[in-house]
Design a protein around this motif. Structure first.
Motif, short mmCIF file in Angstrom:
data_model
loop_
_atom_site.label_atom_id
_atom_site.label_comp_id
_atom_site.label_asym_id
_atom_site.label_seq_id
_atom_site.Cartn_x
_atom_site.Cartn_y
_atom_site.Cartn_z
N TRP A 56 0.67 -1.30 0.07
CA TRP A 56 -0.04 0.00 0.12
C TRP A 56 0.69 1.17 -0.10
N LEU A 57 2.05 1.28 0.81
CA LEU A 57 2.91 2.45 0.60
C LEU A 57 3.36 2.71 -0.82
N THR A 58 3.73 1.53 -1.58
CA THR A 58 4.28 1.62 -2.74
C THR A 58 3.18 2.35 -3.66
N VAL A 59 1.82 1.81 -3.32
CA VAL A 59 0.74 2.31 -4.37
C VAL A 59 0.41 3.74 -4.11
N TYR A 60 0.49 4.01 -2.74
CA TYR A 60 0.28 5.54 -2.62
C TYR A 60 1.61 6.05 -2.86
N GLY A 61 2.65 5.97 -3.11
CA GLY A 61 3.90 6.39 -3.54
C GLY A 61 3.74 6.67 -5.02
N VAL A 62 3.41 5.65 -5.67
CA VAL A 62 3.22 5.84 -7.31
C VAL A 62 2.19 6.82 -7.67
N VAL A 63 0.82 6.60 -6.85
CA VAL A 63 -0.15 7.66 -7.16
C VAL A 63 0.38 8.92 -6.80
N GLY A 64 1.09 9.11 -5.83
CA GLY A 64 1.71 10.62 -5.35
C GLY A 64 2.36 11.02 -6.36
N VAL A 65 3.36 10.26 -7.04
CA VAL A 65 4.13 10.82 -8.09
C VAL A 65 3.55 10.99 -9.30
N ILE A 66 2.44 10.29 -9.61
CA ILE A 66 1.77 10.55 -10.76
C ILE A 66 0.69 11.86 -10.71
N LEU A 67 0.24 11.93 -9.50
CA LEU A 67 -0.35 13.18 -9.33
C LEU A 67 0.49 14.43 -9.19
N ALA A 68 1.89 14.15 -8.68
CA ALA A 68 2.69 15.47 -8.85
C ALA A 68 2.90 15.69 -9.97
N GLN A 69 3.28 14.91 -11.19
CA GLN A 69 3.51 15.24 -12.38
C GLN A 69 2.60 15.77 -13.07
N ALA A 70 1.50 15.38 -12.74
CA ALA A 70 0.04 16.02 -13.34
C ALA A 70 -0.08 17.39 -13.00
N PHE A 71 0.07 17.75 -11.67
CA PHE A 71 -0.15 19.03 -11.23
C PHE A 71 0.96 19.82 -11.79
N GLN A 72 2.11 19.43 -11.98
CA GLN A 72 3.55 19.98 -12.54
C GLN A 72 3.17 20.20 -13.86
N SER A 73 2.74 19.39 -14.79
CA SER A 73 2.35 19.86 -15.87
C SER A 73 1.21 20.99 -16.20
N ILE A 74 0.20 20.82 -15.34
CA ILE A 74 -0.88 21.83 -15.42
C ILE A 74 -0.24 23.32 -14.93
N ILE A 75 0.37 23.23 -13.90
CA ILE A 75 1.22 24.53 -13.40
C ILE A 75 2.07 25.15 -14.58
N GLU A 76 2.82 24.08 -15.23
CA GLU A 76 3.69 24.68 -16.31
C GLU A 76 2.96 25.33 -17.59
N ARG A 77 1.57 24.74 -17.67
CA ARG A 77 0.77 25.32 -18.76
C ARG A 77 0.18 26.76 -18.64
N LEU A 78 0.06 26.91 -17.24
CA LEU A 78 -0.53 28.24 -16.83
C LEU A 78 0.37 29.47 -17.25
N PRO A 79 -0.33 30.45 -17.73
CA PRO A 79 0.44 31.61 -18.14
C PRO A 79 1.10 32.50 -16.80
#
Length: 79
Positions: A56-79
């Motif tokens: 479960w710790l591994t699953v939460y870690g992977v989900v956290g990394v995926i969410l962090a990358q998603a938010f990072q890509s959203i923040i980079e596209r904002l003006p």
């Protein structure tokens, strides 16, 4: 002890108890085997719980990394 009946009785007593002693010994051995198996089962349950926590710790870690990358890509596209 000089009496022959006492000597004969002593030898017959140990012979008469032999089946009972075998049964008691078998019960003790069976109890030890069952206790050993229960101990192994308890240890396996503990190991499985640890493995489940790690999974479960591994699953939460992977989900956290995926969410962090998603938010990072959203923040980079904002003006």
């Amino acid at each position: 002890m000089g009496n022959p009946r006492e000597v004969a009785r002593i030898s017959y007593e140990s012979f008469e108890c032999a089946p009972s002693l075998k049964l008691e010994a078998h019960e003790r051995v069976s109890k030890l085997q069952i206790d050993g198996l229960n101990g192994r089962i308890d240890r396996l349950e503990i190991i499985i719980e640890r493995l489940e926590r790690r999974l479960w710790l591994t699953v939460y870690g992977v989900v956290g990394v995926i969410l962090a990358q998603a938010f990072q890509s959203i923040i980079e596209r904002l003006p």
